[in-house]
Design an enzyme around this catalytic site. Structure first.
Site, PDB file in Angstrom:
ATOM      1  N   HIS A 358     -14.987   8.135  -4.356  1.00  0.00           N
ATOM      2  CA  HIS A 358     -14.275   6.746  -3.976  1.00  0.00           C
ATOM      3  C   HIS A 358     -15.709   6.048  -4.343  1.00  0.00           C
ATOM      4  O   HIS A 358     -15.626   4.210  -4.471  1.00  0.00           O
ATOM      5  CB  HIS A 358     -13.965   6.579  -2.054  1.00  0.00           C
ATOM      6  CG  HIS A 358     -12.597   6.723  -2.104  1.00  0.00           C
ATOM      7  ND1 HIS A 358     -11.904   6.262  -1.978  1.00  0.00           N
ATOM      8  CD2 HIS A 358     -12.326   8.029  -2.678  1.00  0.00           C
ATOM      9  CE1 HIS A 358     -10.264   6.553  -2.089  1.00  0.00           C
ATOM     10  NE2 HIS A 358     -10.929   7.814  -2.089  1.00  0.00           N
ATOM     11  N   LYS A 546     -10.296  -8.489   3.122  1.00  0.00           N
ATOM     12  CA  LYS A 546     -10.811  -7.310   2.934  1.00  0.00           C
ATOM     13  C   LYS A 546     -12.447  -6.971   3.420  1.00  0.00           C
ATOM     14  O   LYS A 546     -12.562  -7.962   4.235  1.00  0.00           O
ATOM     15  CB  LYS A 546     -11.784  -7.275   1.424  1.00  0.00           C
ATOM     16  CG  LYS A 546     -12.231  -8.886   1.002  1.00  0.00           C
ATOM     17  CD  LYS A 546     -12.665  -8.209  -1.009  1.00  0.00           C
ATOM     18  CE  LYS A 546     -11.345  -8.913  -1.696  1.00  0.00           C
ATOM     19  NZ  LYS A 546     -10.629  -7.564  -2.213  1.00  0.00           N
ATOM     20  N   ARG A 547     -12.731  -5.696   3.962  1.00  0.00           N
ATOM     21  CA  ARG A 547     -13.978  -5.184   4.250  1.00  0.00           C
ATOM     22  C   ARG A 547     -14.715  -6.252   4.048  1.00  0.00           C
ATOM     23  O   ARG A 547     -15.523  -6.724   2.962  1.00  0.00           O
ATOM     24  CB  ARG A 547     -14.378  -4.640   4.288  1.00  0.00           C
ATOM     25  CG  ARG A 547     -13.593  -3.045   5.749  1.00  0.00           C
ATOM     26  CD  ARG A 547     -13.517  -3.436   6.814  1.00  0.00           C
ATOM     27  NE  ARG A 547     -15.171  -2.882   7.427  1.00  0.00           N
ATOM     28  CZ  ARG A 547     -15.234  -2.616   8.281  1.00  0.00           C
ATOM     29  NH1 ARG A 547     -14.205  -1.775   8.401  1.00  0.00           N
ATOM     30  NH2 ARG A 547     -15.884  -1.844   9.091  1.00  0.00           N
ATOM     31  N   LYS A 552     -19.130  -7.293  -1.895  1.00  0.00           N
ATOM     32  CA  LYS A 552     -17.596  -8.033  -2.394  1.00  0.00           C
ATOM     33  C   LYS A 552     -17.466  -9.821  -2.179  1.00  0.00           C
ATOM     34  O   LYS A 552     -17.164  -9.944  -2.359  1.00  0.00           O
ATOM     35  CB  LYS A 552     -16.325  -8.077  -1.161  1.00  0.00           C
ATOM     36  CG  LYS A 552     -16.383  -6.561  -0.790  1.00  0.00           C
ATOM     37  CD  LYS A 552     -14.720  -5.987  -0.242  1.00  0.00           C
ATOM     38  CE  LYS A 552     -14.329  -4.606   0.572  1.00  0.00           C
ATOM     39  NZ  LYS A 552     -13.463  -3.899  -0.424  1.00  0.00           N
ATOM     40  N   THR A 654      -7.415  -1.985  -3.307  1.00  0.00           N
ATOM     41  CA  THR A 654      -6.234  -1.958  -3.538  1.00  0.00           C
ATOM     42  C   THR A 654      -5.318  -3.322  -3.101  1.00  0.00           C
ATOM     43  O   THR A 654      -4.060  -3.471  -3.396  1.00  0.00           O
ATOM     44  CB  THR A 654      -5.228  -0.940  -2.979  1.00  0.00           C
ATOM     45  OG1 THR A 654      -5.579  -0.862  -2.008  1.00  0.00           O
ATOM     46  CG2 THR A 654      -6.034   0.599  -3.218  1.00  0.00           C
ATOM     47  N   LYS A 658      -2.167  -5.143  -4.102  1.00  0.00           N
ATOM     48  CA  LYS A 658      -0.890  -5.694  -3.302  1.00  0.00           C
ATOM     49  C   LYS A 658      -0.343  -6.907  -3.280  1.00  0.00           C
ATOM     50  O   LYS A 658       0.776  -7.585  -3.098  1.00  0.00           O
ATOM     51  CB  LYS A 658      -1.025  -5.535  -2.033  1.00  0.00           C
ATOM     52  CG  LYS A 658      -1.017  -4.780  -1.312  1.00  0.00           C
ATOM     53  CD  LYS A 658      -2.101  -4.181   0.668  1.00  0.00           C
ATOM     54  CE  LYS A 658      -3.051  -2.909   0.754  1.00  0.00           C
ATOM     55  NZ  LYS A 658      -3.942  -3.385   1.596  1.00  0.00           N
TER      56      LYS A 658
HETATM   57  C1  LIG Z   1      -5.299  -2.915   1.313  1.00  0.00           C
HETATM   58  C2  LIG Z   1      -6.123  -2.916   2.680  1.00  0.00           C
HETATM   59  C3  LIG Z   1      -7.481  -3.184   2.386  1.00  0.00           C
HETATM   60  C4  LIG Z   1      -8.286  -2.949   1.203  1.00  0.00           C
HETATM   61  O1  LIG Z   1      -8.550  -3.952   0.292  1.00  0.00           O
HETATM   62  P1  LIG Z   1      -9.553  -4.068  -0.581  1.00  0.00           P
HETATM   63  O2  LIG Z   1      -9.278  -5.666  -1.085  1.00  0.00           O
HETATM   64  O3  LIG Z   1      -8.617  -3.363  -1.831  1.00  0.00           O
HETATM   65  O4  LIG Z   1     -10.850  -4.213  -0.648  1.00  0.00           O
HETATM   66  C5  LIG Z   1      -8.588  -3.031   3.017  1.00  0.00           C
HETATM   67  N1  LIG Z   1      -8.039  -3.311   4.827  1.00  0.00           N
HETATM   68  C6  LIG Z   1      -6.748  -3.598   5.000  1.00  0.00           C
HETATM   69  C7  LIG Z   1      -6.232  -3.196   6.082  1.00  0.00           C
HETATM   70  C8  LIG Z   1      -5.173  -3.448   4.224  1.00  0.00           C
HETATM   71  O5  LIG Z   1      -4.200  -3.417   3.658  1.00  0.00           O
END
Ligand SMILES: *Cc1c(COP(=O)(O)O)cnc(C)c1O
Length: 812
Positions: A358, A546-547, A552, A654, A658
């Site tokens: 990952h 995101k985190r 990031k 991911t 979305k």
């Molecule tokens: C999809 C998702 C992530 C991943 O987000 P990235 O932008 O790909 O880092 C993290 N936390 C939650 C709650 C998510 O639904």
């Protein structure tokens, strides 16, 4: 699956359930009661198919996949289960007749936050796709008593509150004590040679505890399949009288000891992409692995087939290296418990195990001190050493005399066990999670392994379930899509491409715009209610969720907002299209820098939102406690999706998928799956900027980047950085942001924020110019939705099934 014939049957069943389970009626029931009655009613309907699925798998001797993951970020299940059972609308209307609101009941369910972020959410999406495709794939995870912490902000400071998600009964789980497994830690292992010279191993003085499974059903969409997410919980073993004796019968000590053992599944480690190397964490990993492997072997034995067919019947997949001890654990079970010799056991192990990488971030690479592994897992350690020795010997034949190369490949080296090396050597497949990431693995990070095992490496670009992330969370958009192109896309998400035929249909484009507008208004109402901030729902909703992590680059976004603020303040003629910047992000509790960035965003929000010179053009909202449920609210309302990681650092992402699926346009670097999004939608429908992965590599390689050079040559950046440490509306004259200042200047800006600033600003300006052209913007939105089918996890899982696991759907 048959559930209810219609809403009358549902209402009848629901009222009965309130009475029989809770002794309540419609007058006396609380919202909690109603939620629990609904959950329990659904669970009953699911149970029959669950049992049948398991029976069919066994009868057909279906090959089983066990997906081992330390994290499953599943969120709430009620809405998803209603959707997959095809009764979402029926139940919504039935409850309405009874004077109840489904959306209010849904909120009574605690998010199952058994994960940090992307990695855990991926595992949850995969389970949904496995069940929907009728594939026999199950999750093995841990039932943490406390999930991902609840985040609160106090004066911009992140506070972590415990997530006591099991305080109320969790309606979806079923405890299965009859499937308990015993797991051992510590003790001493002695080889014993019998009269014929055969070796066996005596393990004594160990600590033993019970792994009790709690099963959660995973319901396929519109089919009869119900798979299992099995979450293991640590409990004291009945057979610890020996321990009691060794503690000299002191009852208090004995109970303390028992408590310390069962603390293994107490809480989720809240670190994303960072390895702490804590002893309890290693115990968690082995606890998952040992219970999962033993349970998989036990199920296999129920088929009454020879052990030599194990790898035809069972696939063990490891989500990152956290469960890599699956490899020595399976070796242990096959050799010590089933009496199989090394060579055959090794062959079966390699054929069964596959591994997903990952990340290439060095701080995320797991390694464990040899002394710790030896003390905690003496038999496993012996096996790892033997695997390493045999592996190094085989390397010696390929690379005779090349000590250096062999040393870089060894599993045990420098007093550490390297988990990624173990995972590669002990498996038949290693996959990256986006094309760019897999290329970097092959060409750089794992170059020597790739040369040694070229056929083992492959790519499986991540995906997300379009059922939760579109059909459930954006019901308006789903309905419009179906009206436009029919419902084939639901089973075959690639058919979303049919939308492309209508990309110039003005009525459809206007409809898409209206839907986005309605979703934005809904989010604005929620923000007002929960955070008290008034936002303009006609502004551009620019979303960065995101985190919180250096790579990031939330800081890049924050600095751009500071820049806009300065421009508007200093230059009366400077205006922008009104914009609302949303952030949501949790920082690891020990990640100091990340917490400072949150504090900076909070400070910027306080300044911007309260300054009447700017707040009709600019608003900043930090939504606390980012989780699956908050993501479900924000994503349908997004116009601009911020995916601005430093190129080469985000393995896939991911969130980007979305958001695209919900009609947001990506503002992103050429990183992770952004590269594939760009390839699909084309230059006109994405805003890209910044260094390429190759350029970042070159800078890192030759050390030629100087952030101070940029500071000195770009007056905008100089002004911004000075605002962090000198008196300014943001710094308020205190030294809270010195750490950020030094990261950028003194420590040469590890994530190239200053380097990419100018091209980021330019891309944002382009968005500012383009957004007002409604139809053209809506067309970009449509083109993104149309291409998002590629990123359904159904596609991803089909590829895993065909290429890695070699499984086909069962007929249930
Ligand atoms: C999809 C998702 C992530 C991943 O987000 P990235 O932008 O790909 O880092 C993290 N936390 C939650 C709650 C998510 O639904």
């Amino acid at each position: 699956m048959y559930v209810f014939s219609g809403k009358e049957e549902f209402k009848q069943a629901f009222s009965e359930r309130l009475e029989t389970k809770l002794g309540k009626n419609m007058e006396t029931a609380t919202e909690d009661d109603a939620y629990r009655a609904l959950g329990s009613l659904l669970q009953d309907k699911i149970n029959k198919n669950w049992m049948q699925t398991n029976q069919e798998y066994k009868k057909n001797k279906q090959k089983q996949v066990y997906y081992f993951s330390m994290e499953f970020l599943i969120g709430r299940l009620i809405g998803n289960n209603l959707l997959n059972l095809q009764v979402l609308q029926t139940v919504k209307e039935g409850l309405q007749d009874l004077g109840l609101s489904l959306s209010i009941l849904e909120e009574r369910e605690n998010d199952a936050g058994l994960g940090n972020g992307g990695l855990g959410r991926l595992a949850a999406c995969f389970l949904d796709s496995l069940a929907t495709l009728g594939l026999a794939g199950h999750g093995y995870g841990l039932r943490y008593k406390y999930g991902m912490f609840h985040q609160q902000l106090l004066d911009g400071q992140q506070m972590e509150l415990p997530d006591d998600w099991l305080a109320q009964e969790y309606v979806w789980e079923v405890r299965r004590p009859e499937e308990t497994i015993e797991v051992r830690f510590g003790g001493h292992v002695y080889p014993i040679e019998d009269s014929l010279g055969a070796l066996s191993f005596d393990h004594s003085d160990y600590e033993q505890l019970k792994a009790v499974p709690y099963d959660v059903p995973v319901v396929g969409y519109n089919n009869e399949t119900v798979n299992t997410l099995r979450l293991w919980s640590a409990e004291p073993s009945v057979d610890d009288t020996l321990v009691k004796a060794s503690l000299e019968d002191h009852y208090g000590n004995f109970l303390d000891h028992r408590r310390s053992l069962t603390s293994i599944t107490e809480y989720l480690y809240p670190d994303d992409s960072n390895e702490e190397g804590k002893e309890l964490r290693l115990k968690q990993e082995y606890f998952l692995v040992s219970s999962g492997v033993q349970s998989a072997v036990r199920s296999f034995e129920g088929l009454e087939l020879p052990m030599s067919t194990f790898s035809n019947q069972v696939a063990l997949h490891i989500n990152d290296t956290h469960p890599a001890l699956v490899i020595p654990e399976l070796m242990r079970v096959l050799m010590d418990e089933k009496g199989i010799g090394w060579d055959e056991a090794w062959d079966l192990t390699q054929r069964s195990v596959s591994y997903t990488n990952h990340t290439t971030l060095s701080e995320a690479l797991e390694s464990w001190p040899v002394d710790l592994v030896r003390r905690l897992l003496p038999r496993i350690f012996m096996i790892i050493v033997e695997i390493n020795e045999r592996f190094c010997q085989s390397l010696w034949k390929i690379y005779p005399g090349d000590f250096d190369r062999i040393a870089t490949l060894a599993i045990v080296a420098d007093g550490q066990v390297k988990m990624a090396h173990l995972a590669i050597v002990g498996s038949h497949s290693v996959n990256g999670v986006a094309q760019l990431h897999t290329d970097i693995l092959k060409r750089r990070e794992m170059k020597n392994f790739y040369r040694t095992f070229p056929n083992r490496f492959n790519n499986k670009t991540n995906g997300i379930t379009h059922r939760r992330w579109l059909m459930y969370s954006n019901q308006r958009l789903s309905k419009t899509i179906t009206e436009a192109i029919g419902e084939e896309w639901i089973k075959k998400p690639d058919c979303l491409q049919k939308l492309l035929l209508q990309q110039d249909d003005a009525a459809l484009l206007d409809q898409l715009y209206d839907i986005k507008q309605q979703n934005k208004e809904e989010l604005a109402v929620w923000v007002k209610k929960t955070d008290g901030i008034t936002i303009d729902s006609s502004s551009i909703f620019d979303v960065h969720i995101k985190r919180l992590h250096g790579y990031k680059r939330q800081l890049l976004n924050a600095m751009h907002i500071m820049y806009l603020y300065n421009q508007i303040k200093l230059n009366r003629s400077f205006t922008i299209k009104p914009r609302t910047f949303f952030f949501a992000a949790k920082a690891a509790p020990s990640y100091h820098y990340a917490k400072k960035v949150i504090k900076l965003i909070d400070r910027i929000a306080a300044v911007v939102n309260n300054d009447s010179d700017v707040n009709d053009q600019l608003k900043v909202v930090f939504l606390p406690n980012y989780s699956v449920s908050t993501a479900e609210r924000i994503i349908p309302a997004t116009n601009v999706s911020e995916q601005i990681s430093l190129a080469s650092k985000e393995a896939s992402g991911t969130g980007n998928m979305k958001l695209m699926m919900n009609g947001a346009v990506t503002l992103g670097t050429m990183d992770g799956a952004n590269v594939e999004i760009h390839e699909l939608v084309g230059d006109a429908n994405i805003y890209t900027f910044g260094l390429s992965a190759e350029e970042v590599h070159q800078f890192d390689h030759n050390g030629s980047y100087s952030s101070r050079g940029i500071y000195e040559s770009d007056h905008r950046i100089r002004f911004l950085l000075d605002q962090l440490i000198l008196f300014s509306p943001f710094s308020k004259g205190d030294n809270v942001f010195e750490e950020i200042y030094h990261a950028l200047l003194t420590h040469n800006d590890e994530f190239f924020v200053l380097k990419d600033f100018a091209s980021y600003v330019a891309a944002q300006q382009k968005i500012n110019r383009d957004y007002p052209f409604k139809r053209q913007w809506s067309k970009k939105s449509l083109i993104n939705i149309a291409h998002s089918g590629t990123f359904s996890s159904d596609r991803t899982i089909q590829q895993y099934a065909d290429d890695i696991w070699k499984i086909k759907p069962a007929t249930i």
